[in-house]
Structures are given as C-alpha cells and as structure tokens.
Design a protein around this motif. Structure first.
Motif, PDB file in Angstrom:
ATOM      1  N   ARG A  55       0.833  -1.200   0.000  1.00  0.00           N
ATOM      2  CA  ARG A  55       0.000   0.000   0.000  1.00  0.00           C
ATOM      3  C   ARG A  55       0.876   1.261   0.000  1.00  0.00           C
ATOM      4  O   ARG A  55       0.611   2.208  -0.726  1.00  0.00           O
ATOM      5  CB  ARG A  55      -0.926   0.019   1.210  1.00  0.00           C
ATOM      6  N   GLU A  56       1.913   1.244   0.852  1.00  0.00           N
ATOM      7  CA  GLU A  56       2.830   2.382   0.916  1.00  0.00           C
ATOM      8  C   GLU A  56       3.539   2.578  -0.413  1.00  0.00           C
ATOM      9  O   GLU A  56       3.691   3.700  -0.892  1.00  0.00           O
ATOM     10  CB  GLU A  56       3.856   2.204   2.045  1.00  0.00           C
ATOM     11  N   GLU A  57       3.972   1.483  -1.020  1.00  0.00           N
ATOM     12  CA  GLU A  57       4.636   1.542  -2.320  1.00  0.00           C
ATOM     13  C   GLU A  57       3.705   2.147  -3.371  1.00  0.00           C
ATOM     14  O   GLU A  57       4.096   3.015  -4.151  1.00  0.00           O
ATOM     15  CB  GLU A  57       5.080   0.136  -2.736  1.00  0.00           C
ATOM     16  N   MET A  58       2.464   1.699  -3.375  1.00  0.00           N
ATOM     17  CA  MET A  58       1.481   2.209  -4.332  1.00  0.00           C
ATOM     18  C   MET A  58       1.229   3.695  -4.100  1.00  0.00           C
ATOM     19  O   MET A  58       1.128   4.475  -5.059  1.00  0.00           O
ATOM     20  CB  MET A  58       0.175   1.418  -4.213  1.00  0.00           C
ATOM     21  N   ALA A  59       1.135   4.097  -2.835  1.00  0.00           N
ATOM     22  CA  ALA A  59       0.897   5.503  -2.513  1.00  0.00           C
ATOM     23  C   ALA A  59       2.069   6.365  -2.966  1.00  0.00           C
ATOM     24  O   ALA A  59       1.878   7.451  -3.523  1.00  0.00           O
ATOM     25  CB  ALA A  59       0.655   5.667  -1.014  1.00  0.00           C
ATOM     26  N   GLU A  60       3.287   5.888  -2.750  1.00  0.00           N
ATOM     27  CA  GLU A  60       4.474   6.638  -3.177  1.00  0.00           C
ATOM     28  C   GLU A  60       4.517   6.782  -4.695  1.00  0.00           C
ATOM     29  O   GLU A  60       4.855   7.844  -5.217  1.00  0.00           O
ATOM     30  CB  GLU A  60       5.737   5.961  -2.658  1.00  0.00           C
TER      31      GLU A  60
END
Length: 93
Positions: A71-76
């Motif tokens: 999720r963090e990767e996608m948000a970044e």
C-alpha cells in the motif's frame, strides 16, 4: 522568528500573515515535512495541532488483503506520478 523555551515547551510567534514556525525538534520528532498538512482543532484548554493523516482514504480502492508495505509503495508511486504531472503541466509563458 522569535522562540523561547518555557516549562511546557518552546514558543514561537505568529507572523503578520498568520504563519507560525514549528520548532525543528518537534518537526523531526513527529516526522513533519514541507507539504504536510496539519489539523487545527479547538480544545477546552486552547488549540490542538496534529499531523493530518494521509491514510484516511487509503484502502477504499485497494483490496483488504494487500500488505501495508505494498500500500505504501502504491501511494508513493501515485504521489510521484501526481508530482510529475503537476511539474510538466505548468509551462511558463
């Protein structure tokens, strides 16, 4: 900017434009960076300021079984795409 220490913490002054400087020690401790949003709330004893979470809308478009890391990767990736679009969309005259 004028700062002074008192028994409860560090104080800063409000500028003519209504701006305040958050002391570096607090910015570092709470991970505040340029562009972060702060939430100002009325409280019985004054004003409460806290970092606005950017996770409130997360998960609405992503399956529940996606890991927090993904999720963090996608948000970044999304933030990088938005920054790039904003940068390329602005063209000086």
């Amino acid at each position: 900017m004028s700062t002074e220490n008192d028994s409860e913490g560090e104080t800063t002054r409000i500028t003519r434009k209504g701006q305040v400087t958050i002391p570096k020690e607090l910015r570092d401790e709470f991970g505040l960076e340029e562009g972060d949003e702060l939430l100002w709330q009325k409280a019985e004893d004054g004003i409460r300021v806290r970092k606005a979470t950017h996770s409130a809308g997360r998960g609405m478009l992503v399956d529940d079984d996606i890991s927090e890391e993904k999720r963090e990767e996608m948000a970044e990736e999304m933030e990088a795409t938005i920054r790039e679009k904003r940068r390329t969309a602005w063209t000086p005259e």
